[in-house]
Design an enzyme around this catalytic site. Sequence first.
Site: not given
Length: 212
Positions: A79, A169, A171
């Site tokens: 990002c 994302h 994560e």
Amino acid sequence: MKIAVLALQGAFYEHERILRELGADCFELRKKEDLREAFAGLILPGGESTAQGKLLRELDLYTPLFNRIKAGLPVLATCAGLILLAERASNDRRSCFGTLPVTVRRNAYGRQLGSFRTMQDFGDMKDIPMTFIRAPYIESVRDDVEILAKVDGNIVGVRYKNQLAISFHPELDSDRRIHKMFLGMTLTQGIHRQKVSRPPCAYSPALPPHLP
Ligand code: GLN
């Protein structure tokens, strides 16, 4: 060998947690002195790219990291991290590292309603969950950039040499395949260097406050 996670701002902790879960050692890169530690890969997390770019320069981290990325250090950029690597942004005159020959569009999905989740293939990997938060997408790439994923016709994942850059994302999801792919890149780094050095012949996730 360790992985450095840029920890100036944004969603760095989430990456560290996943790296540890996968058995990879990591540390937070916050200041120039942290560069004394040896590392085999770098994660540029999501967050706010303007703030991160400014801090990179103020803390004298910009040039050493630029040189290492250019020299082949494997990087996973998510990002805002993708914006930092991109050669240019179509809606922002500033660029940071500029090592990734792509043009990005910041906040490409709109500022307020720009958060959503979807599932798409990513390279050879099927059904990767993708959470987008005020994300950029990639408008165009140079011919030698490998496109790994598209959502609604827009490029959201690419690989160029040692740089793996994505709009979303990973994560924030439980699928670990993208982090594993990156760790694989850190293991083959020597091989990659050898090669390049040859003579020419939808739901809205809650917005974490640190992800503008
Ligand atoms: N909108 C942010 C920027 O332009 C990126 C958002 C994110 O990293 N989730 O820097």
